[in-house]
Design a protein around this motif. Sequence first.
Motif, PDB file in Angstrom:
ATOM      1  N   LYS A 172       0.841  -1.194   0.000  1.00  0.00           N
ATOM      2  CA  LYS A 172       0.000   0.000   0.000  1.00  0.00           C
ATOM      3  C   LYS A 172       0.877   1.244   0.000  1.00  0.00           C
ATOM      4  N   VAL A 173       0.510   2.191  -0.851  1.00  0.00           N
ATOM      5  CA  VAL A 173       1.188   3.488  -0.928  1.00  0.00           C
ATOM      6  C   VAL A 173       0.109   4.550  -0.815  1.00  0.00           C
ATOM      7  N   LEU A 174       0.308   5.494   0.087  1.00  0.00           N
ATOM      8  CA  LEU A 174      -0.652   6.572   0.290  1.00  0.00           C
ATOM      9  C   LEU A 174      -0.085   7.860  -0.293  1.00  0.00           C
ATOM     10  N   TYR A 175      -0.904   8.535  -1.086  1.00  0.00           N
ATOM     11  CA  TYR A 175      -0.567   9.806  -1.713  1.00  0.00           C
ATOM     12  C   TYR A 175      -1.372  10.914  -1.046  1.00  0.00           C
ATOM     13  N   THR A 176      -0.712  12.008  -0.777  1.00  0.00           N
ATOM     14  CA  THR A 176      -1.406  13.227  -0.393  1.00  0.00           C
ATOM     15  C   THR A 176      -0.628  14.374  -1.004  1.00  0.00           C
ATOM     16  N   ILE A 184      -0.045  11.476  -9.177  1.00  0.00           N
ATOM     17  CA  ILE A 184      -0.637  10.319  -8.501  1.00  0.00           C
ATOM     18  C   ILE A 184      -0.129   9.028  -9.134  1.00  0.00           C
ATOM     19  N   LEU A 185      -0.165   8.959 -10.459  1.00  0.00           N
ATOM     20  CA  LEU A 185       0.300   7.758 -11.150  1.00  0.00           C
ATOM     21  C   LEU A 185       1.795   7.533 -10.930  1.00  0.00           C
ATOM     22  N   GLN A 186       2.574   8.607 -10.953  1.00  0.00           N
ATOM     23  CA  GLN A 186       4.007   8.506 -10.727  1.00  0.00           C
ATOM     24  C   GLN A 186       4.309   7.964  -9.327  1.00  0.00           C
ATOM     25  N   SER A 187       3.485   8.299  -8.353  1.00  0.00           N
ATOM     26  CA  SER A 187       3.712   7.857  -6.969  1.00  0.00           C
ATOM     27  C   SER A 187       3.402   6.379  -6.770  1.00  0.00           C
ATOM     28  N   LYS A 188       2.649   5.794  -7.694  1.00  0.00           N
ATOM     29  CA  LYS A 188       2.199   4.392  -7.601  1.00  0.00           C
ATOM     30  C   LYS A 188       1.293   4.174  -6.389  1.00  0.00           C
ATOM     31  N   SER A 220       2.952  14.905  -2.537  1.00  0.00           N
ATOM     32  CA  SER A 220       3.132  15.662  -3.768  1.00  0.00           C
ATOM     33  C   SER A 220       3.073  17.140  -3.400  1.00  0.00           C
ATOM     34  N   LEU A 221       4.186  17.811  -3.556  1.00  0.00           N
ATOM     35  CA  LEU A 221       4.320  19.191  -3.105  1.00  0.00           C
ATOM     36  C   LEU A 221       4.111  20.151  -4.272  1.00  0.00           C
ATOM     37  N   ASN A 222       3.201  21.100  -4.076  1.00  0.00           N
ATOM     38  CA  ASN A 222       2.924  22.097  -5.106  1.00  0.00           C
ATOM     39  C   ASN A 222       4.131  22.996  -5.335  1.00  0.00           C
ATOM     40  N   THR A 223       4.363  23.330  -6.598  1.00  0.00           N
ATOM     41  CA  THR A 223       5.469  24.227  -6.945  1.00  0.00           C
ATOM     42  C   THR A 223       5.105  25.670  -6.599  1.00  0.00           C
ATOM     43  N   ASP A 224       6.114  26.498  -6.521  1.00  0.00           N
ATOM     44  CA  ASP A 224       5.894  27.922  -6.242  1.00  0.00           C
ATOM     45  C   ASP A 224       5.014  28.558  -7.319  1.00  0.00           C
ATOM     46  N   ASP A 225       5.279  28.234  -8.587  1.00  0.00           N
ATOM     47  CA  ASP A 225       4.495  28.798  -9.688  1.00  0.00           C
ATOM     48  C   ASP A 225       3.024  28.400  -9.601  1.00  0.00           C
ATOM     49  N   PHE A 226       2.774  27.123  -9.317  1.00  0.00           N
ATOM     50  CA  PHE A 226       1.399  26.654  -9.205  1.00  0.00           C
ATOM     51  C   PHE A 226       0.675  27.375  -8.069  1.00  0.00           C
ATOM     52  N   ILE A 227       1.328  27.518  -6.929  1.00  0.00           N
ATOM     53  CA  ILE A 227       0.714  28.183  -5.766  1.00  0.00           C
ATOM     54  C   ILE A 227       0.342  29.619  -6.110  1.00  0.00           C
ATOM     55  N   GLU A 228       1.251  30.307  -6.776  1.00  0.00           N
ATOM     56  CA  GLU A 228       0.962  31.699  -7.137  1.00  0.00           C
ATOM     57  C   GLU A 228      -0.215  31.779  -8.112  1.00  0.00           C
ATOM     58  N   ARG A 229      -0.287  30.855  -9.067  1.00  0.00           N
ATOM     59  CA  ARG A 229      -1.428  30.830  -9.997  1.00  0.00           C
ATOM     60  C   ARG A 229      -2.723  30.513  -9.262  1.00  0.00           C
ATOM     61  N   TYR A 230      -2.687  29.538  -8.372  1.00  0.00           N
ATOM     62  CA  TYR A 230      -3.887  29.053  -7.688  1.00  0.00           C
ATOM     63  C   TYR A 230      -4.367  30.011  -6.598  1.00  0.00           C
ATOM     64  N   LYS A 231      -3.430  30.496  -5.773  1.00  0.00           N
ATOM     65  CA  LYS A 231      -3.810  31.334  -4.632  1.00  0.00           C
ATOM     66  C   LYS A 231      -3.683  32.835  -4.897  1.00  0.00           C
ATOM     67  N   VAL A 283       6.719  11.062   6.691  1.00  0.00           N
ATOM     68  CA  VAL A 283       6.796  11.209   5.238  1.00  0.00           C
ATOM     69  C   VAL A 283       7.888  10.300   4.678  1.00  0.00           C
ATOM     70  N   GLY A 284       7.499   9.464   3.722  1.00  0.00           N
ATOM     71  CA  GLY A 284       8.471   8.588   3.077  1.00  0.00           C
ATOM     72  C   GLY A 284       9.237   9.297   1.976  1.00  0.00           C
ATOM     73  N   ARG A 285       8.496   9.979   1.110  1.00  0.00           N
ATOM     74  CA  ARG A 285       9.147  10.745   0.048  1.00  0.00           C
ATOM     75  C   ARG A 285       8.286  11.926  -0.357  1.00  0.00           C
ATOM     76  N   VAL A 286       8.977  12.932  -0.876  1.00  0.00           N
ATOM     77  CA  VAL A 286       8.323  14.146  -1.363  1.00  0.00           C
ATOM     78  C   VAL A 286       8.612  14.220  -2.856  1.00  0.00           C
ATOM     79  N   VAL A 287       7.539  14.390  -3.639  1.00  0.00           N
ATOM     80  CA  VAL A 287       7.680  14.521  -5.084  1.00  0.00           C
ATOM     81  C   VAL A 287       7.056  15.840  -5.518  1.00  0.00           C
TER      82      VAL A 287
END
Length: 142
Positions: free
Chosen positions: A3-7, A83-87, A35-46, A67-71
């Motif tokens: 089992k792998v959990l994504y957030t 999500i798919l990349q995280s398996k 899965s960590l949002n990029t700076d550019d995405f955050i600025e566009r979204y928020k 946390v096992g890994r950050v992507v």
Amino acid sequence: MSKVLYTGGTFDIFHAGHVNFLQMCFQVCEEIVVSLNTDDFIERYKGTPPIFSYSERKSCLESCRYVGRVVENVGGEDSKPSILQSKANIIAVGNDWCQKDYYKQMSFSQEWLDANNITLIYLPYTLGISSSEIIKKIKISV
């Protein structure tokens, strides 16, 4: 199959609410991918950039024992590639999303989740603390 959990999220100004959520994720599944949002995405979204840079936020998350890994959220508005990349076979989100359209936010459907054998779960949101609230408190006290 393991089992792998994504957030995913912004995780700006890492705080106790983040830790509580990640601990609950760890209770569900010991392999946690954030899965960590990029700076550019955050600025566009928020509409404003994050307080801390991607690398600073990533460093905080990597120091959390749950946390096992950050992507990087490579898809921006479309979370499916990350999500798919995280398996992952589990996606966890705070229950503050129960009254919102999380499927639209993440750009997936129940059919897509089913086709990829992924379960979406809602975990309790820690009330009374958020990065936005911390920023407001700081602005008031300055």
